[in-house]
Scaffold this active site. Structure first.
Site, PDB file in Angstrom:
ATOM      1  N   CYS A 124      37.728  35.035  42.973  1.00  0.00           N
ATOM      2  CA  CYS A 124      36.556  35.769  43.417  1.00  0.00           C
ATOM      3  C   CYS A 124      36.699  35.923  44.931  1.00  0.00           C
ATOM      4  O   CYS A 124      37.642  35.400  45.521  1.00  0.00           O
ATOM      5  CB  CYS A 124      35.308  34.963  43.047  1.00  0.00           C
ATOM      6  SG  CYS A 124      33.790  35.910  43.126  1.00  0.00           S
ATOM      7  N   CYS A 158      35.425  39.569  40.315  1.00  0.00           N
ATOM      8  CA  CYS A 158      34.700  40.508  41.171  1.00  0.00           C
ATOM      9  C   CYS A 158      35.625  41.617  41.642  1.00  0.00           C
ATOM     10  O   CYS A 158      36.841  41.438  41.711  1.00  0.00           O
ATOM     11  CB  CYS A 158      34.047  39.794  42.353  1.00  0.00           C
ATOM     12  SG  CYS A 158      35.158  39.278  43.653  1.00  0.00           S
ATOM     13  N   CYS A 172      43.404  40.731  45.793  1.00  0.00           N
ATOM     14  CA  CYS A 172      44.338  39.821  45.128  1.00  0.00           C
ATOM     15  C   CYS A 172      45.734  40.412  45.116  1.00  0.00           C
ATOM     16  O   CYS A 172      45.898  41.607  44.869  1.00  0.00           O
ATOM     17  CB  CYS A 172      43.877  39.554  43.700  1.00  0.00           C
ATOM     18  SG  CYS A 172      44.983  38.475  42.794  1.00  0.00           S
TER      19      CYS A 172
END
Length: 161
Positions: free
Chosen positions: A17, A90, A97
């Protein structure tokens, strides 16, 4: 020695997240409890907060999952460790990422609303946290069932949830 072999044989899950203070902590808690110890689970954030959100702790405890001992971690603490399942909870973390992660067998995106951003009275914010918690629990339960990791056979800890 047997315990080491068991640890290695368990599937690993990393939940990401942005702040690692609400959604990813909730998902980590449910994966640990509902997974009945069959998974190695960790969570981290791309820009971790200072602490796990107090309302996240509260609503999870209401559902029998204690987040005591959990702390937000930076993704860099876990980067390079192979994971079987990378779950991103999210949109911000999905963008931030790294697209390549060693050993990832499955990259999943479950974008939940960020309860830390909810506005309103204390009760309205609490209701928002409960809604997101329930959505996360439902998604984790479905995912565990899909992977033949049936939470109904997860053992005594799952009953407390």
């Amino acid at each position: 020695m047997l315990e080491e072999a068991t640890e290695v044989s368990r599937e690993s899950v990393l939940v990401l997240c942005t702040g690692n203070s609400c959604r990813s902590q909730m998902a980590e808690g449910y994966l640990r409890v509902l997974g009945g110890g069959t998974l190695r689970v960790a969570s981290a954030g791309t820009r971790p907060a200072a602490e796990v959100h107090p309302l996240a702790r509260r609503v999870m405890l209401e559902d029998g999952v204690d987040l005591a001992g959990h702390r937000p971690r930076d993704i860099s603490e876990l980067r390079g460790r192979p994971v079987d399942h990378l779950i991103i909870v999210c949109d911000g973390a999905a963008r931030d990422c790294p697209t390549g992660w060693p050993g990832v067998g499955e990259r999943i995106v479950w974008p939940f609303d960020d309860p830390a951003l909810f506005e309103g009275t204390g009760e309205e914010r609490l209701a928002g946290f409960r809604r997101v918690r329930n959505e996360i629990r439902a998604r984790v339960t479905a995912w565990l069932r899909e992977g033949a990791r049936d939470p109904s056979s997860a053992g005594p800890d799952a009953a407390a949830v």
